[in-house]
Design an enzyme around this catalytic site. Sequence first.
Site, mmCIF file in Angstrom:
data_model
loop_
_atom_site.group_PDB
_atom_site.id
_atom_site.type_symbol
_atom_site.label_atom_id
_atom_site.label_comp_id
_atom_site.label_asym_id
_atom_site.label_seq_id
_atom_site.Cartn_x
_atom_site.Cartn_y
_atom_site.Cartn_z
ATOM 1 N N GLU A 180 -51.105 -19.789 -12.670
ATOM 2 C CA GLU A 180 -52.227 -20.481 -13.314
ATOM 3 C C GLU A 180 -51.751 -21.546 -14.305
ATOM 4 O OE1 GLU A 180 -55.662 -17.129 -12.819
ATOM 5 O OE2 GLU A 180 -54.821 -17.309 -14.795
ATOM 6 N N GLU A 382 -55.318 -14.430 -5.910
ATOM 7 C CA GLU A 382 -56.015 -13.518 -6.822
ATOM 8 C C GLU A 382 -57.504 -13.629 -6.561
ATOM 9 O OE1 GLU A 382 -55.245 -13.540 -11.031
ATOM 10 O OE2 GLU A 382 -53.130 -14.025 -10.734
HETATM 11 C C1 BG6 Z 1 -55.807 -14.132 -13.860
HETATM 12 C C2 BG6 Z 1 -54.403 -13.771 -14.249
HETATM 13 O O1 BG6 Z 1 -56.284 -15.095 -14.724
HETATM 14 O O2 BG6 Z 1 -56.789 -13.158 -13.931
HETATM 15 C C3 BG6 Z 1 -54.091 -12.284 -14.219
HETATM 16 O O3 BG6 Z 1 -53.457 -14.465 -13.479
HETATM 17 C C4 BG6 Z 1 -55.277 -11.524 -14.745
HETATM 18 O O4 BG6 Z 1 -52.918 -12.068 -14.946
HETATM 19 C C5 BG6 Z 1 -56.465 -11.784 -13.832
HETATM 20 O O5 BG6 Z 1 -55.066 -10.159 -14.920
HETATM 21 C C6 BG6 Z 1 -57.704 -10.996 -14.157
HETATM 22 O O6 BG6 Z 1 -58.063 -11.191 -15.479
HETATM 23 P P1 BG6 Z 1 -58.270 -9.986 -16.473
HETATM 24 O O7 BG6 Z 1 -58.413 -10.611 -17.783
HETATM 25 O O8 BG6 Z 1 -59.500 -9.292 -15.998
HETATM 26 O O9 BG6 Z 1 -57.062 -9.128 -16.372
#
Ligand code: BG6
Length: 484
Positions: A180, A382
Site C-alpha cells: 500500500e 487483499e
Molecule cells: C490493509 C493492510 O490496509 O488492510 C493490512 O495492508 C491490514 O495490513 C488490512 O490489516 C485490514 O485492515 P485492518 O485495519 O482491519 O487490519
Amino acid sequence: MNNILKKFPEGFLWGGSTAANQLEGGYNEGGKGLSIADVLTAGTNTTPRRITPVLEDGTYYPNHEAIDFYHRYKEDIKLFAEMGFKTFRMSIAWSRIFPNGDDEKPNEEGLKFYDDVFAELKKYNIEPLVTISHYETPFNLAKKYNGWADRRLVDFYVKYCEVIFNRYKNVVKYWLTFNEINALTMPFGTFMAGAIMPDEDGEISNNIKDNEQLRYQALHHQFIASAKAVKLGHDINKDFKIGCMIAYMCSYPLTCNPEDVLLAQQKDNLNNFLCSDVQVRGAYPGFAKRYFAEKNINIVMEENDEQILKEGCVDFYTFSYYMSNCVSADPNQEEIGGNLVMGLKNPYLKSSDWGWQIDPKGLRWALNNIYNRYQIPVMVVENGLGAVDVIEEDGSINDDYRIDYLREHIKQMKEAIADGVDLIGYTPWGCIDLVSASTGEMKKRYGFIYVDKDNEGNGTLNRLKKKSFYWYKKVIETNGEDLV
Ligand code: BG6
C-alpha cells in the site's frame, strides 16, 4: 460472439494474505530488532493506536506475540494446504534480516527462519508471494533518520533487497516492493508507511498535524527504492515477477453535480493513480506535478532519478480492496471511517461493524478502471470482512456473513474477467485471524481459521476451522465455479 466467458483462468492463484508484523510474533527472538509495529499500542475503532518510542512496562503491544506464526508456521501452512492454497502472501520482517536497518551484515538466524518457511510452503506446492516491506520498517530507522523522509533509507532498503533476492532467488518468484505504497498520500500513512516519527502524543490517525512536504518526499524515496529493487531483482533472476501494491480507494461522486464528479476523479488520480503511474509507467503524471505546484510541495530529486524510475517499472499490479466511499464538494457532509481514508456515506450500501462500506460491485469497477489504464496482469492481494466471530457450544463458527462478503466479491471478479481484465490471482486478507493494523484488535477477524486470542492478549492460540474454511476449500477446488 454470444459466449461470454465468466471463468477463472487455469492456474489462477487462489490463496490468502498476511503480513509478518501482524502474524509472526517472536518480536525479540532470533536476533530480530524492533520494527515500527512493535512500538504500537492497542487501540479500538474509536481510540487510535499510540506509538511509544520506549517500550513501557505494563503496556500491551499486540504485535509482540501476534498469533505466534513464528513458532506455529508448520501447523498454519498445513491448514492453508488443506484449503488448497496455490499461493500464500506473506511479508519478510525487515528487522529480522537487518535488526537495526542500517547494520553492516544481515542476521543469519532471521534468514534461516524464512528458509524454513519457504521450504514448508514448497512441501505443499504453495507459491510464496512476498511483500518486502509491509508497515514494518526497523524502528531504528525511524528514530535515527526520521524514516523515509531521509534518502539514506533507499540504500538500506536496496541492500536488504539484495540479500533476500540472492538468498531466496530459487524459491520465491513473486515479490511486491511496498505494501500500500499510496498510504503515504494520506496523513495516516506518515508513520505506518513512511516510518516518519509522529508528534509527542504519538497518535496515528488522519487527524495528526500533517506535513505533506515530508510525506511526498518520503514517497519519492520509496519510488526510487522500489524502482532500484525491480531492476536489481530482474538482474538477479530474470524470471522474478515484481509488483506494486496499492490500497485501491474507490471514491464515488456523492451526486451527479460536476463538482462532485471532478472531485472523485481528482481523488482517484491523487490517492490511487499517482503511485501506480510512477511504478507502472515510470514517471510522475501531470496531475501530480500540478498538485505539488499548487501545494508548494517541492520534491527534491537527484540527477538520475527520472532515469531510475523509468528503468524500474513493475511487472504486475496488485491492490487491496475492502470498501468504497463517496466524496462531495460540499464540506458540510458528515464523514465516516474506512481503510486508511475517511469518506461519505453511500445510501445504497451497508457497512461492516467497523463502519467500512461493503461494495462488491466496486471491485469490478476498480478492476476495470485499473486494467483499462495499464493493461498488465492484475492481482487482488487483499479483500475481506473484519467481523466479530462467535464460537457455538459445539465448537463451530458459522461465519456466513464472511462467506457472503467473499462470494459477492468473487462473483464480481468473474464479471471483470468477462470484461477482459487479466486477473491472475486472489489472496483474501487475514486468511488466518491476526492483529488488525488500524486498531491493534484481535476481535476484528478476517480469517478462515480462528485463533483463540482476545484483545488483551489472553487465549490458548489454538487454531479452529470456521465454516468459511470449508467453503473456501470448495471454491478453490472448483476454480471458483462452486460459490454456494
Ligand atoms: C490493509 C493492510 O490496509 O488492510 C493490512 O495492508 C491490514 O495490513 C488490512 O490489516 C485490514 O485492515 P485492518 O485495519 O482491519 O487490519
